[in-house]
Enzyme design. Structure first.
Site, PDB file in Angstrom:
ATOM      1  N   ASP A  72       9.316  -7.736  -0.142  1.00 30.24           N
ATOM      2  CA  ASP A  72       8.235  -7.263  -1.100  1.00 30.24           C
ATOM      3  C   ASP A  72       7.954  -8.488  -1.952  1.00 30.24           C
ATOM      4  OD1 ASP A  72       9.688  -7.158  -3.261  1.00 30.24           O
ATOM      5  OD2 ASP A  72      10.127  -4.978  -2.998  1.00 30.24           O
ATOM      6  N   TRP A 107       2.508   4.918   0.417  1.00 24.73           N
ATOM      7  CA  TRP A 107       1.821   5.316  -1.067  1.00 24.73           C
ATOM      8  C   TRP A 107       2.842   5.818  -1.991  1.00 24.73           C
ATOM      9  CZ3 TRP A 107      -2.614   7.894   2.061  1.00 24.73           C
ATOM     10  CH2 TRP A 107      -2.307   8.992   2.423  1.00 24.73           C
ATOM     11  N   TYR A 157      -2.221  -0.083   0.811  1.00 19.01           N
ATOM     12  CA  TYR A 157      -0.876   0.611   0.746  1.00 19.01           C
ATOM     13  C   TYR A 157      -0.160  -0.146   2.178  1.00 19.01           C
ATOM     14  CZ  TYR A 157      -2.997   4.136  -2.032  1.00 19.01           C
ATOM     15  OH  TYR A 157      -3.645   4.638  -2.936  1.00 19.01           O
TER      16      TYR A 157
END
Length: 481
Positions: free
Chosen positions: A277, A182, A168
């Site tokens: 991301d 998470w 994570y």
């Protein structure tokens, strides 16, 4: 290979490692170099000098290719790894004769069990004063909120005693605290909720940096709960993982480069992000009013001459595309255990793993394509997959042109396209207005049986074998085959 250092040396012998002697910063410079190297398929990169962190080296792009990972794990097919736990179930004895015949298999399986050891190299050095500042964590994109641990092995156990080692991202707030991202469907979030319901104020947590390639792969794998991930690491590695128990009780890989010991206060939450991301966009949890637990680092242990491992993400294909492909192969046998009709699966690398999946099945009855779609969406990590295409077994799921042909030939949209609104989806999905609530798209592109076509039979063209036989010599003469 005992640890990450053995793996790095192995990569160098294969010509898959670049050593960078110039000093580079972990903020933007090292991540930019890693992305460039991965896009150009140049292999892993070891940075000999890290700006601001003279005690460290840094490494990235360890997952250079699926074939490299396969060879490093010592298997001829990655599917063999997923078959190992299934053999354990198959070898369970029923009677006396079965017990005798299964002893060999059970002995083999016992070799995968983890083992707690009393010594670990990372205990040689300890930092207790703002330990997170000592780590050369990356800032991977210009608008990231902070430096991040991008491939931390987050270790913990839930109140039931199930051990987990998971990846994570962790946003560093200062030298002693960070925010653990998470998501609600992850093991860490479930364990945190279990602690919260029990009114336990502190959840012991440790973060390991670096390990052998099998353990690194295990940590990011969607191992079905409640299987112990430390046990599953043994199946991936081909032998049991050696573990070291920290003073806070958490078990961590003994071969780690560094370990951060600490805890999560279950009642303390914080904003996290933005973070660039793997979709290639900035994820901003604060925009959807998401808060995440705060990790308190109490001390850092590290090996002599430590090597920091960090992954970088962005638009595919980067290192996570290789990881996704390896996971695809490893978990295919487990998928087949749940759905025996499944033949093969493909998570296209540009589908960002959880975005798109293509699954082929051995179809036997009407409606089986939709049955598989719904079953997959209810199975583990597949619950996050946004679009699934199901095709018949003769379609090669890895040949996108064949898949497109199947969609064009066998899909009647009003019958074969399934849209599920208001479904749980990946919180990182940039197309969803209110993540993690979105929708699903299922396409049944299997060949249709007469009952699905109201009795209509569509016949496919086929070559006449006698004609092909007569032309065989001409094929060889003029076409070379």
């Amino acid at each position: 290979m005992r640890d990450m250092r053995d793996y790095i040396e192995w990569l160098e012998r294969r010509g898959e490692l670049i050593r960078v002697e110039e000093e580079l910063s972990p903020e933007l410079e090292i991540p930019a170099f890693l992305r460039k190297a991965m896009y150009e398929k140049r292999g892993a990169v070891l940075f000999e000098r890290v700006k601001g962190h003279p005690d460290w080296k840094a490494v990235g792009n360890l997952f250079t290719s699926v074939e490299t990972v396969r060879e490093a794990l010592g298997v001829s097919r990655l599917e063999e790894i997923g078959e190992r736990p299934l053999k354990l179930v198959e070898s369970l004895p029923l009677g006396l004769s079965d017990k005798l015949s299964s002893l060999g298999k059970l002995k083999e399986m016992s070799s995968y069990l983890p083992k707690v050891v009393r010594k670990a190299e990372f205990t040689r050095n300890v930092v207790e004063d703002e330990p997170l500042n000592f780590i050369p964590a990356f800032k991977t994109w210009p608008k990231d909120a902070s430096r991040y641990l991008t491939y931390p092995l987050v270790c913990f156990s839930d109140p039931r005693g199930v051990n987990s080692i998971s990846v994570y991202r962790v946003m560093l707030l200062d030298g002693s605290t960070g925010v653990v991202h998470w998501q609600v469907h992850k093991r860490g979030s479930q364990a945190w909720r279990d602690y919260l319901e029990r009114n336990d104020g502190k959840m012991p947590v440790a973060i390991a940096i670096g390990s052998d390639i099998g353990t690194l792969l295990t940590a990011v794998s969607p191992v079905p709960y409640p299987m112990d991930k430390l046990l599953f690491a043994g199946f991936v590695r081909g032998r049991g993982l050696e573990l070291y128990r920290l003073p806070n009780g958490v078990l961590v890989p003994a071969n780690a480069e560094a370990v951060i010991e600490g805890y999560v206060d279950v009642n303390e939450l914080s904003e996290e992000g933005p973070f660039g991301d793997h979709f290639g966009f900035y994820d901003k949890p604060s925009e959807r009013n998401e808060l995440y637990p705060v990790f308190h680092a109490e001390r850092l242990y590290y090996r002599d001459d430590p090597i920091y491992y960090g992954s970088v993400v962005g638009k595919p294909p980067l290192e996570d595309a290789v990881i996704g492909k390896a996971i695809e192969r490893i978990f295919l046998p487990l998928m087949r255990m749940v759905l025996p009709e499944v033949v093969d699966v493909n998570f296209p690398e540009y589908g960002v793993f959880q975005g798109v999946a293509v699954v082929s099945i051995k179809k036997r009855y009407p409606g089986q394509g939709k049955k598989v779609l719904n079953a997959l969406w209810g199975t583990g990590q597949m619950a996050l997959t946004k679009a699934i295409i199901v095709v018949s077994e003769d379609i090669d799921v890895h040949d996108i042109n064949q898949v497109i042909w199947a969609v064009a030939s066998f899909v009647n949209p009003e019958r074969d396209v399934l849209i599920i609104p208001n479904a749980h989806t990946d919180a990182l999905d940039p197309a969803v207005p209110n993540p993690p609530l979105g929708s699903k798209l299922g396409i049944d592109a299997t060949r249709k049986l007469p009952l699905e076509m109201n009795g209509r039979v569509v016949e496919e063209v086929e070559e006449d074998p006698e004609v092909l036989g007569r032309l065989e010599d001409l094929f060889k003469k003029y076409l070379g085959g």
